[in-house]
Write an enzyme that holds these catalytic residues in place. Structure first.
Site, PDB file in Angstrom:
ATOM      1  N   LYS A 273       0.832  -1.212   0.000  1.00  0.00           N
ATOM      2  CA  LYS A 273       0.000   0.000   0.000  1.00  0.00           C
ATOM      3  C   LYS A 273       0.861   1.254   0.000  1.00  0.00           C
ATOM      4  O   LYS A 273       1.824   1.352   0.750  1.00  0.00           O
ATOM      5  CB  LYS A 273      -0.878   0.028   1.265  1.00  0.00           C
ATOM      6  CG  LYS A 273      -2.096  -0.817   1.132  1.00  0.00           C
ATOM      7  CD  LYS A 273      -3.094  -0.491   2.237  1.00  0.00           C
ATOM      8  CE  LYS A 273      -4.290  -1.405   2.126  1.00  0.00           C
ATOM      9  NZ  LYS A 273      -5.039  -1.208   0.879  1.00  0.00           N
ATOM     10  N   ARG A 348     -11.443  -9.710  -2.278  1.00  0.00           N
ATOM     11  CA  ARG A 348     -12.311 -10.457  -3.203  1.00  0.00           C
ATOM     12  C   ARG A 348     -11.842 -11.904  -3.361  1.00  0.00           C
ATOM     13  O   ARG A 348     -12.628 -12.780  -3.678  1.00  0.00           O
ATOM     14  CB  ARG A 348     -12.398  -9.730  -4.548  1.00  0.00           C
ATOM     15  CG  ARG A 348     -11.115  -9.645  -5.308  1.00  0.00           C
ATOM     16  CD  ARG A 348     -11.147  -8.572  -6.383  1.00  0.00           C
ATOM     17  NE  ARG A 348     -11.062  -7.228  -5.820  1.00  0.00           N
ATOM     18  CZ  ARG A 348     -11.121  -6.111  -6.537  1.00  0.00           C
ATOM     19  NH1 ARG A 348     -11.272  -6.181  -7.849  1.00  0.00           N
ATOM     20  NH2 ARG A 348     -11.024  -4.937  -5.952  1.00  0.00           N
TER      21      ARG A 348
HETATM   22  N1  BES Z   1      -8.833  -3.141   2.375  1.00  0.00           N
HETATM   23  C1  BES Z   1      -8.718  -2.435   1.154  1.00  0.00           C
HETATM   24  C2  BES Z   1      -9.882  -1.480   0.915  1.00  0.00           C
HETATM   25  C3  BES Z   1      -9.979  -0.322   1.862  1.00  0.00           C
HETATM   26  C4  BES Z   1      -9.356   0.872   1.587  1.00  0.00           C
HETATM   27  C5  BES Z   1     -10.726  -0.451   3.026  1.00  0.00           C
HETATM   28  C6  BES Z   1      -9.471   1.935   2.469  1.00  0.00           C
HETATM   29  C7  BES Z   1     -10.848   0.606   3.911  1.00  0.00           C
HETATM   30  C8  BES Z   1     -10.227   1.791   3.639  1.00  0.00           C
HETATM   31  C9  BES Z   1      -8.689  -3.417  -0.018  1.00  0.00           C
HETATM   32  O1  BES Z   1      -8.114  -4.639   0.241  1.00  0.00           O
HETATM   33  C10 BES Z   1      -7.885  -2.775  -1.101  1.00  0.00           C
HETATM   34  O2  BES Z   1      -6.739  -2.536  -0.883  1.00  0.00           O
HETATM   35  N2  BES Z   1      -8.523  -2.503  -2.231  1.00  0.00           N
HETATM   36  C11 BES Z   1      -7.882  -1.866  -3.335  1.00  0.00           C
HETATM   37  C12 BES Z   1      -8.277  -2.604  -4.590  1.00  0.00           C
HETATM   38  C13 BES Z   1      -7.477  -2.247  -5.789  1.00  0.00           C
HETATM   39  C14 BES Z   1      -6.060  -2.703  -5.632  1.00  0.00           C
HETATM   40  C15 BES Z   1      -8.105  -2.882  -7.002  1.00  0.00           C
HETATM   41  C16 BES Z   1      -8.347  -0.416  -3.423  1.00  0.00           C
HETATM   42  O3  BES Z   1      -9.502  -0.128  -3.101  1.00  0.00           O
HETATM   43  O4  BES Z   1      -7.529   0.427  -3.755  1.00  0.00           O
HETATM   44 ZN    ZN Z   2      -6.000  -4.667   0.081  1.00  0.00          ZN
END
Ligand code: BES
Ligand code: ZN
Ligand code: ZN
Length: 496
Positions: A273, A348
């Protein structure tokens, strides 16, 4: 957790005078005049006792009548414990306003040992919302060691003992979900989460089955994500609720299956991240699974005539030598293959296993998943509404209505078939991360991906990335985990 749960009290001045604070509500009528709410005779008896005209006192504060507005009147009197009267605004007296008023009282005494007697509401529906929000507003969680954290006591003037008890069950469940979300990830690994489920199962009387290690051979998504943190590794936790009165005729009951994302920490994995500070909030990435555990605990006490199975998909998404790689191909429960593109889209992958397991093994009448799935859900709807995806309009309507009434608000979003193309892979059945540049709509494409695993079931997906966590203390929410979903799912299942 430091939080108070309400008890009922007699609708009498004597009961009121045994508390340090008395809360009385007010609102504005059509003529723009202020009126006191709550059990009328009791309110005037309290005024008489303290020789006060509360409406006169109220005028002194120049109130606006807004829900949650709170004024404090000091009182003193030798034959009572009461030191202050809270006057709280009920706004338009709708459920949302009742919630704001009750949480304002809760917030006012949060962390204090004050006993509050509430003479604010009359109706049963109001009593439920009021009772729950009172506790939610007083909720506090920390691991400070410097001083003892105190907590208040609440009494509500009502004769509806059983409605109050049911409301307390829901309030406790929401707070239990909040506690799970607040627990830091160095404590809360998938094994810890499964142990919490086992102990809550014992306490409230529902069945808990935990799968780990080799037992997860068919769960390719859960393993691909969770083996990034092999000690203790991922867990599949199945909670089963069957009403006590229907142990024999189980087959005749409507079967609801719930699937929750239980990522105990989400670093993003190899697709780490960025910026890095977006990671700090990621201990809350198990809020979906926490909501399910709390919901099933509440149901086991409320005993609806429905059968409920909840699947907590627990894993940590770590960055390590055993992390999955972008370009890996994994085989989900049921055999579908998926090309992993961005390892940060791990939610997912674990949900896909859960949905496929539910479809193939559990024959659900309703299949609902709940997950902190995409940042895009927050971009689209902010933190007040969860994104709800389903092709079943009736179900959407009923969840929408219950959401508004419970305060766990959901917005029906479209499953846009024009974007199906985004899931195409050259080498596997699907590609798991849609090409963002081309499609945007990250919350929609994530929902389209999940739908592939839900068979032909009446399926709903709730993306709670925005609502599961609050950035600030506001209304009934503390800064941190909100417990979103517990109230919505409990009320919805109770309505089936
Ligand atoms: N856990 C995150 C989503 C999230 C982001 C929850 C901020 C709460 C606050 C999820 O696993 C994630 O990282 N999703 C990515 C998906 C992308 C890589 C397609 C996202 O939303 O950026
Ligand atoms: Zn994630
Ligand atoms: Zn995540």
């Amino acid at each position: 957790m430091k939080v108070a749960f309400a008890q009922s009290a007699a609708i009498s001045v004597d009961a009121a005078l045994r508390s340090q604070a008395i809360a009385i509500a007010f609102s504005k009528n059509e003529k723009e005049d202020f009126e006191l709410e709550g059990p009328a005779r009791l309110v005037s008896a309290i005024e008489e006792h303290f020789e006060l005209n509360l409406l006169d006192e109220l005028t002194f504060f120049s109130p606006t009548g807004k829900a949650g507005e709170l004024f404090e009147i000091p009182v003193s009197d030798t034959d009572s414990l009461t030191e202050r009267i809270f006057l709280v605004g009920l706004g338009d007296k709708g459920l949302n306003s009742i919630r704001l008023a009750a949480s304002a009282i809760g917030r006012k005494v949060r962390g204090k040992s004050t006993k509050v007697f509430c003479a604010c509401v009359n109706e049963i529906t109001e009593l439920k919302a009021f009772t729950i929000s009172l506790s939610l507003g007083s909720y506090l969680w920390n691991q400070k060691t410097d001083k003892e954290t105190l907590f208040p006591e609440f009494c509500i003037a009502t004769e509806n003992q059983s409605q109050l008890d049911d409301a307390v069950v829901i309030a406790k469940a929401i707070c239990a979900a909040r506690d799970l979300v607040h627990t830091p990830a160095n404590i809360k690994n998938p094994a810890w989460l499964s142990e919490q489920a086992l102990s809550m199962g014992k306490e409230f009387g529902f069945n808990v089955k935990v799968l780990a290690g080799k037992e997860l051979a068919l769960f390719g998504g859960l393993r691909a994500v969770g083996n990034s943190s092999p000690k203790p590794g991922p867990r599949f936790v199945e909670l089963s609720y069957v009403p006590r009165s229907a142990k024999k005729a189980v087959g005749a009951l409507t079967h609801v299956v719930l699937v929750g994302k239980g990522i105990t920490f989400d670093t993003g994995g190899v697709s780490l991240k960025r910026p890095y500070d977006t990671m700090t909030a990621m201990k809350s990435d198990m809020a979906g699974a926490a909501a399910l555990l709390a919901t099933v605990s509440a149901l086991a006490q409320l005993q609806p005539r429905v059968r409920v199975t909840a699947l907590m998909m627990c894993a940590e998404n770590a960055l390590s030598g055993t992390s999955q790689r972008p370009s890996d191909v994994i085989t989900h429960f049921g055999g579908t293959t998926v090309e992993v593109i961005n390892t940060d889209a791990e939610g997912r992958l674990v949900l896909a296993d859960g949905l496929a397991y539910a479809d193939k093994n559990l024959d659900p009448d309703y299949l609902v998943d709940i997950a902190t799935l995409t940042g895009a859900a927050t971009l689209g709807l902010g933190r007040q509404y969860a994104a709800m995806y389903t092709r079943d309009q009736l179900l959407a309507d009923s969840l929408g209505k219950i959401g508004t009434e419970s305060g766990d608000k959901v917005w029906h979003m479209p499953l846009i078939d024009e974007y199906q193309d985004a899931l195409r892979s050259d080498i596997a059945d699907y590609n798991h991360t849609a090409d963002k540049e081309k499609y945007s709509a990250g919350s929609v494409t994530a929902a389209l991906f999940l739908e592939k695993f839900a068979g032909n079931r009446r399926w709903v997906h709730l993306d709670i990335a925005g609502t599961a966590r609050s950035e600030v203390d506001a209304g009934e929410n503390p800064k941190g985990g909100t417990g979103f979903g517990v109230h919505l799912l409990t009320d919805w299942i109770m309505s089936l």
